[in-house]
Design a protein around this motif. Structure first.
Motif, PDB file in Angstrom:
ATOM      1  N   TYR A 170       1.099  -1.123  -0.067  1.00  0.00           N
ATOM      2  CA  TYR A 170      -0.111  -0.010  -0.012  1.00  0.00           C
ATOM      3  C   TYR A 170       0.813   1.169  -0.036  1.00  0.00           C
ATOM      4  O   TYR A 170       0.700   2.304  -0.743  1.00  0.00           O
ATOM      5  CB  TYR A 170      -0.722  -0.122   1.115  1.00  0.00           C
ATOM      6  CG  TYR A 170      -2.227   0.939   1.227  1.00  0.00           C
ATOM      7  CD1 TYR A 170      -1.995   2.173   0.780  1.00  0.00           C
ATOM      8  CD2 TYR A 170      -3.460   0.342   1.609  1.00  0.00           C
ATOM      9  CE1 TYR A 170      -3.176   2.975   0.696  1.00  0.00           C
ATOM     10  CE2 TYR A 170      -4.405   1.229   1.993  1.00  0.00           C
ATOM     11  CZ  TYR A 170      -4.374   2.476   1.228  1.00  0.00           C
ATOM     12  OH  TYR A 170      -5.481   3.315   1.180  1.00  0.00           O
ATOM     13  N   ILE A 223      -2.781  -7.884  -1.738  1.00  0.00           N
ATOM     14  CA  ILE A 223      -3.777  -6.954  -1.622  1.00  0.00           C
ATOM     15  C   ILE A 223      -4.886  -7.306  -1.047  1.00  0.00           C
ATOM     16  O   ILE A 223      -5.739  -7.895  -1.837  1.00  0.00           O
ATOM     17  CB  ILE A 223      -3.659  -6.307  -2.888  1.00  0.00           C
ATOM     18  CG1 ILE A 223      -2.551  -5.656  -3.301  1.00  0.00           C
ATOM     19  CG2 ILE A 223      -4.791  -5.018  -2.921  1.00  0.00           C
ATOM     20  CD1 ILE A 223      -2.453  -5.158  -5.078  1.00  0.00           C
ATOM     21  N   GLY A 224      -5.161  -7.210   0.151  1.00  0.00           N
ATOM     22  CA  GLY A 224      -6.203  -7.692   0.885  1.00  0.00           C
ATOM     23  C   GLY A 224      -6.524  -7.282   2.471  1.00  0.00           C
ATOM     24  O   GLY A 224      -5.551  -6.712   2.705  1.00  0.00           O
ATOM     25  N   HIS A 257     -11.238  -2.944   2.227  1.00  0.00           N
ATOM     26  CA  HIS A 257     -10.412  -4.017   0.934  1.00  0.00           C
ATOM     27  C   HIS A 257     -10.710  -2.838  -0.282  1.00  0.00           C
ATOM     28  O   HIS A 257      -9.725  -2.637  -1.150  1.00  0.00           O
ATOM     29  CB  HIS A 257     -11.112  -5.257   0.643  1.00  0.00           C
ATOM     30  CG  HIS A 257     -10.250  -6.012  -0.428  1.00  0.00           C
ATOM     31  ND1 HIS A 257     -10.551  -7.007  -1.039  1.00  0.00           N
ATOM     32  CD2 HIS A 257      -9.029  -5.684  -0.960  1.00  0.00           C
ATOM     33  CE1 HIS A 257      -9.979  -7.422  -2.111  1.00  0.00           C
ATOM     34  NE2 HIS A 257      -8.833  -6.777  -1.869  1.00  0.00           N
ATOM     35  N   GLN A 258     -11.804  -2.071  -0.395  1.00  0.00           N
ATOM     36  CA  GLN A 258     -12.069  -1.246  -1.778  1.00  0.00           C
ATOM     37  C   GLN A 258     -11.347  -0.302  -1.543  1.00  0.00           C
ATOM     38  O   GLN A 258     -10.896   0.202  -2.560  1.00  0.00           O
ATOM     39  CB  GLN A 258     -13.499  -1.177  -1.654  1.00  0.00           C
ATOM     40  CG  GLN A 258     -13.964  -0.366  -3.158  1.00  0.00           C
ATOM     41  CD  GLN A 258     -13.459  -1.237  -4.557  1.00  0.00           C
ATOM     42  OE1 GLN A 258     -14.003  -2.561  -4.447  1.00  0.00           O
ATOM     43  NE2 GLN A 258     -12.728  -0.737  -5.444  1.00  0.00           N
ATOM     44  N   ILE A 315      -7.993  -0.964  -3.001  1.00  0.00           N
ATOM     45  CA  ILE A 315      -7.835  -1.379  -4.026  1.00  0.00           C
ATOM     46  C   ILE A 315      -7.720  -0.025  -4.957  1.00  0.00           C
ATOM     47  O   ILE A 315      -7.200   0.425  -6.051  1.00  0.00           O
ATOM     48  CB  ILE A 315      -8.996  -2.091  -4.732  1.00  0.00           C
ATOM     49  CG1 ILE A 315      -8.959  -3.488  -4.125  1.00  0.00           C
ATOM     50  CG2 ILE A 315      -9.297  -2.102  -6.243  1.00  0.00           C
ATOM     51  CD1 ILE A 315     -10.138  -4.369  -4.309  1.00  0.00           C
ATOM     52  N   LYS A 375      -4.946   1.494  -7.452  1.00  0.00           N
ATOM     53  CA  LYS A 375      -5.169   1.913  -9.043  1.00  0.00           C
ATOM     54  C   LYS A 375      -4.887   3.516  -9.130  1.00  0.00           C
ATOM     55  O   LYS A 375      -4.696   3.729  -9.950  1.00  0.00           O
ATOM     56  CB  LYS A 375      -6.705   1.620  -9.245  1.00  0.00           C
ATOM     57  CG  LYS A 375      -7.120   0.198  -9.367  1.00  0.00           C
ATOM     58  CD  LYS A 375      -8.699   0.036  -9.459  1.00  0.00           C
ATOM     59  CE  LYS A 375      -8.596  -1.475  -9.752  1.00  0.00           C
ATOM     60  NZ  LYS A 375     -10.367  -1.654 -10.031  1.00  0.00           N
ATOM     61  N   PHE A 412      -6.190  -8.432  -6.700  1.00  0.00           N
ATOM     62  CA  PHE A 412      -6.821  -7.893  -5.626  1.00  0.00           C
ATOM     63  C   PHE A 412      -7.357  -8.967  -4.650  1.00  0.00           C
ATOM     64  O   PHE A 412      -8.285  -8.880  -3.825  1.00  0.00           O
ATOM     65  CB  PHE A 412      -7.813  -6.933  -5.737  1.00  0.00           C
ATOM     66  CG  PHE A 412      -7.274  -5.759  -6.728  1.00  0.00           C
ATOM     67  CD1 PHE A 412      -6.393  -5.032  -6.277  1.00  0.00           C
ATOM     68  CD2 PHE A 412      -7.792  -5.601  -8.041  1.00  0.00           C
ATOM     69  CE1 PHE A 412      -5.629  -4.157  -7.018  1.00  0.00           C
ATOM     70  CE2 PHE A 412      -7.241  -4.775  -8.815  1.00  0.00           C
ATOM     71  CZ  PHE A 412      -6.088  -3.784  -8.368  1.00  0.00           C
ATOM     72  N   SER A 413      -7.059 -10.221  -4.745  1.00  0.00           N
ATOM     73  CA  SER A 413      -7.370 -11.431  -4.079  1.00  0.00           C
ATOM     74  C   SER A 413      -6.700 -11.740  -2.997  1.00  0.00           C
ATOM     75  O   SER A 413      -7.098 -12.719  -2.196  1.00  0.00           O
ATOM     76  CB  SER A 413      -7.501 -12.596  -5.375  1.00  0.00           C
ATOM     77  OG  SER A 413      -6.005 -13.209  -5.205  1.00  0.00           O
ATOM     78  N   TYR A 448      -3.852  -4.718   7.334  1.00  0.00           N
ATOM     79  CA  TYR A 448      -3.383  -5.015   5.983  1.00  0.00           C
ATOM     80  C   TYR A 448      -2.157  -5.699   6.030  1.00  0.00           C
ATOM     81  O   TYR A 448      -1.062  -5.121   6.227  1.00  0.00           O
ATOM     82  CB  TYR A 448      -3.024  -3.725   5.209  1.00  0.00           C
ATOM     83  CG  TYR A 448      -4.279  -2.856   4.808  1.00  0.00           C
ATOM     84  CD1 TYR A 448      -5.409  -3.322   4.530  1.00  0.00           C
ATOM     85  CD2 TYR A 448      -4.006  -1.555   4.890  1.00  0.00           C
ATOM     86  CE1 TYR A 448      -6.609  -2.752   3.981  1.00  0.00           C
ATOM     87  CE2 TYR A 448      -5.449  -0.639   4.184  1.00  0.00           C
ATOM     88  CZ  TYR A 448      -6.353  -1.240   3.968  1.00  0.00           C
ATOM     89  OH  TYR A 448      -7.582  -0.473   3.349  1.00  0.00           O
TER      90      TYR A 448
END
Length: 363
Positions: A193, A212-213, A266-267, A270, A274, A288-289, A359
């Motif tokens: 992150y 990434i979760g 989580h969003q 993401i 991005k 992103f799993s 995270y």
């Protein structure tokens, strides 16, 4: 001396006059016994024997006292040595905290390095406060050609990670100097992150990148305490106040609510990724799993820009490779106070204020 009785003060009971006379004759006739000199009467011989015994006792006492003096000297020596070591350690600590020069800008062009090591947490060495202080120093150093985040971390607190990400993005928008991220061994979850805010991300081929979760882990002990016959007593105002209590059952609607909290967090992760390296990310639903990849795989997926170490970057960007560490020193007194506070809180049964959402790469 008028009494003929002899008290054998070192051995046996008191003797009669006849018994004492016989004992004296036996001792005088035994081998090694002191004999009377010519013309010496028995009284003089007894006095000479008494003086010999007294001299032997004095020698024994002197030996005991000498041994005690030696023992005391060694004790004093070791006590002095311990005190000296404590003072040396304290002096070194005080020098490191108050007198040692802080990170200064290196002479000539260099890369300003800030280390992100260990779990990202408010009370760890990878706290947002400490990392951002180092970033500010490197950013303002006139000789620093770039700010480099040297990352070796499995992630950690969402709040701390978001705080660092936001500040790096603010500096990045100013465009004064590039911000680079170099992943040493692991740059996972919250650590990635942070890296996502950099202009470029580099990693070693065998490093671990991604994850990434969001995770929240716990245990459910409600059946265990039922079998043990233990009654759990929790008093709350609000029906869902204790829904994360490991000794209470979680209702389906509570489980759904908590899953929604994790999905929202989580969003956020993401969206920020991005906003960072998003343009180069591969169109792969696994990104992103929560999966984690090697540095080489991460480059193919667009998670990193290249495979390079800190030394490689210094050689590529500078005619004379030079790096300067701007990471603030750790205050040993503050660390000790925090650890002591944690121990006291755990001993007293006080709850910790850490967020249950992480995270962080699952152990």
């Amino acid at each position: 001396m008028g009494d003929d009785r002899h008290d054998d003060w070192t051995q046996g009971p008191e003797l009669s006059a006849e018994q004492a006379r016989r004992e004296r004759e036996r001792r005088q006739s035994s081998p090694g016994a002191q004999q009377a000199a010519p013309g010496e009467d028995a009284e003089t011989l007894r006095e000479r024997q008494r003086l010999a015994q007294q001299a032997m006792l004095d020698r024994w006492i002197d030996g005991v006292l000498a041994e005690q003096r030696r023992s005391r000297r060694w004790k004093l020596f070791f006590r002095f040595l311990v005190v000296l070591l404590i003072l040396a350690s304290l002096g070194t600590t005080l020098f490191g905290v108050f007198l040692a020069p802080g990170p200064m800008g290196a002479e000539g062009p260099h890369l300003g390095v800030v280390r992100v090591e260990g779990v990202i947490d408010r009370e760890s060495r990878a706290s947002a406060e400490r990392i951002l202080e180092g970033v500010e120093r490197a950013w303002e150093a006139p000789g620093a050609e770039a700010v480099v985040l040297h990352i070796d971390s499995p992630g950690g607190s969402p709040v701390q990670s978001q705080r660092i990400f936001a500040e790096l993005m603010r500096l990045r928008e100013q465009g004064d100097k590039p911000i680079l991220a170099v992943i040493e061994d692991i740059g996972a979850s919250g650590a990635y992150y942070i890296a996502a805010a950099a202009d470029e991300i580099h990693a070693a081929p065998a490093s671990l990148v991604g994850s990434i979760g969001v995770i929240h882990a716990g245990f459910g002990f409600q059946e265990a305490i039922d079998r043990l016959g233990v009654e759990r007593r929790v008093f709350t105002a609000g029906e869902n106040k204790a829904f994360l209590d490991p000794f209470s059952r979680i209702a389906p609607e509570q489980r759904a609510f908590w899953q929604d909290v994790l999905a929202t967090t989580h969003q956020q992760f993401i969206d920020d990724v991005k906003a960072g390296p998003g343009a180069r990310l591969a169109d792969d639903e696994r990104l992103f799993s929560g999966l984690i990849w090697t540095g080489e795989q991460a480059r193919e997926l667009g998670l990193v820009d290249g495979l390079a170490s800190l030394d490689d970057l210094a050689r590529k960007r500078l005619a004379t490779p030079r790096v300067q560490d701007y990471t603030p020193r750790l205050d040993p007194f503050e660390r000790l106070a925090r650890r002591f506070g944690r121990v006291v809180a755990e001993w007293a049964g006080l709850p910790r204020a850490d967020s249950p959402v992480r995270y962080q790469l699952a152990p």
